[in-house]
Write an enzyme that holds these catalytic residues in place. Sequence first.
Site, mmCIF file in Angstrom:
data_model
loop_
_atom_site.group_PDB
_atom_site.id
_atom_site.type_symbol
_atom_site.label_atom_id
_atom_site.label_comp_id
_atom_site.label_asym_id
_atom_site.label_seq_id
_atom_site.Cartn_x
_atom_site.Cartn_y
_atom_site.Cartn_z
ATOM 1 N N CYS A 108 0.509 1.692 -6.825
ATOM 2 C CA CYS A 108 0.770 2.874 -5.975
ATOM 3 C C CYS A 108 2.013 2.684 -5.102
ATOM 4 O O CYS A 108 3.071 3.248 -5.374
ATOM 5 C CB CYS A 108 -0.439 3.202 -5.099
ATOM 6 S SG CYS A 108 -1.830 3.890 -6.019
ATOM 7 N N ARG A 109 1.890 1.902 -4.021
ATOM 8 C CA ARG A 109 2.959 1.871 -3.029
ATOM 9 C C ARG A 109 4.202 1.116 -3.481
ATOM 10 O O ARG A 109 5.322 1.638 -3.346
ATOM 11 C CB ARG A 109 2.433 1.251 -1.719
ATOM 12 C CG ARG A 109 1.388 2.105 -1.039
ATOM 13 C CD ARG A 109 0.646 1.332 0.026
ATOM 14 N NE ARG A 109 -0.146 0.244 -0.543
ATOM 15 C CZ ARG A 109 -0.777 -0.670 0.154
ATOM 16 N NH1 ARG A 109 -0.700 -0.660 1.471
ATOM 17 N NH2 ARG A 109 -1.486 -1.605 -0.458
ATOM 18 N N SER A 110 4.039 -0.113 -4.013
ATOM 19 C CA SER A 110 5.262 -0.865 -4.346
ATOM 20 C C SER A 110 6.005 -0.286 -5.556
ATOM 21 O O SER A 110 7.242 -0.277 -5.525
ATOM 22 C CB SER A 110 4.994 -2.370 -4.493
ATOM 23 O OG SER A 110 4.110 -2.666 -5.529
ATOM 24 N N ASN A 158 0.039 -3.120 -6.968
ATOM 25 C CA ASN A 158 1.290 -2.841 -7.699
ATOM 26 C C ASN A 158 1.133 -1.635 -8.632
ATOM 27 O O ASN A 158 1.751 -1.588 -9.701
ATOM 28 C CB ASN A 158 1.775 -4.084 -8.475
ATOM 29 C CG ASN A 158 3.217 -3.999 -8.975
ATOM 30 O OD1 ASN A 158 3.552 -4.642 -9.968
ATOM 31 N ND2 ASN A 158 4.071 -3.229 -8.343
ATOM 32 N N ASP A 186 -2.396 3.141 2.188
ATOM 33 C CA ASP A 186 -2.607 3.040 0.748
ATOM 34 C C ASP A 186 -3.174 4.360 0.196
ATOM 35 O O ASP A 186 -4.328 4.707 0.468
ATOM 36 C CB ASP A 186 -3.589 1.897 0.470
ATOM 37 C CG ASP A 186 -3.616 1.544 -1.005
ATOM 38 O OD1 ASP A 186 -3.219 2.394 -1.831
ATOM 39 O OD2 ASP A 186 -4.023 0.421 -1.323
ATOM 40 N N CYS A 205 2.900 -4.753 -2.778
ATOM 41 C CA CYS A 205 1.677 -4.185 -2.200
ATOM 42 C C CYS A 205 0.486 -4.963 -2.763
ATOM 43 O O CYS A 205 0.648 -6.105 -3.204
ATOM 44 C CB CYS A 205 1.584 -2.680 -2.458
ATOM 45 S SG CYS A 205 1.486 -2.206 -4.205
HETATM 46 P P1 4NP Z 1 -1.470 -0.326 -4.079
HETATM 47 O O1 4NP Z 1 -2.870 0.461 -4.061
HETATM 48 O O2 4NP Z 1 -1.708 -1.653 -3.384
HETATM 49 O O3 4NP Z 1 -0.560 0.562 -3.283
HETATM 50 O O4 4NP Z 1 -1.063 -0.467 -5.517
HETATM 51 C C1 4NP Z 1 -4.050 -0.038 -4.614
HETATM 52 C C2 4NP Z 1 -4.362 0.260 -5.917
HETATM 53 C C3 4NP Z 1 -5.557 -0.170 -6.448
HETATM 54 C C4 4NP Z 1 -6.441 -0.913 -5.667
HETATM 55 C C5 4NP Z 1 -6.112 -1.214 -4.363
HETATM 56 C C6 4NP Z 1 -4.919 -0.783 -3.831
HETATM 57 N N1 4NP Z 1 -7.669 -1.334 -6.205
HETATM 58 O O5 4NP Z 1 -8.557 -1.728 -5.424
HETATM 59 O O6 4NP Z 1 -7.845 -1.296 -7.430
#
Ligand code: 4NP
Length: 144
Positions: free
Chosen positions: A14-16, A12, A119, A9
């Site tokens: 939340c989703r992955s 790294n 997300d 993702c």
């Molecule tokens: P992920 O979600 O891609 O599912 O891990 C996110 C977590 C943090 C951020 C963006 C997406 N961020 O902007 O910090």
Amino acid sequence: MSKRILFVCLGNICRSPSAHAVTRALAPDWQIDSAGTSDWHVGEPPYGPMQKAARARGIEMADLRARQFGPADFDAFDMIVAMDADNLARIEAQRPAGNETPVHLLTDFGNTGADHVPDPYYTRDFDGCLDLIEACARALIARG
Ligand code: 4NP
């Protein structure tokens, strides 16, 4: 059959890592990892509210730490699975010449009707994210 799968993702956190933790619980003999296309959270554990929602359904991910995706990952896994089209494009942009490792969207698996994993860092729907990931991961594993 044992497989090496990398979930990817953006952050790294939340989703992955959720896909990583769900899949390793469902397919303990597979080699599972996760990574982010950004370096924003490298070394951090999964996002607290994500961990909490997963733990409530028996999925543990506190041991995971964020790392950044890189070209070497193409040779280290049998399949790379992205959470959305933006991240799939960021992955493909790093493909080494001659490498043929398949890269899929997680939502390619199963019949959820979704075309990406939204997300939850932004939507705040951590449970909906886990529901979608679980449905797709079960279909991915059933496919072998
Ligand atoms: P992920 O979600 O891609 O599912 O891990 C996110 C977590 C943090 C951020 C963006 C997406 N961020 O902007 O910090």
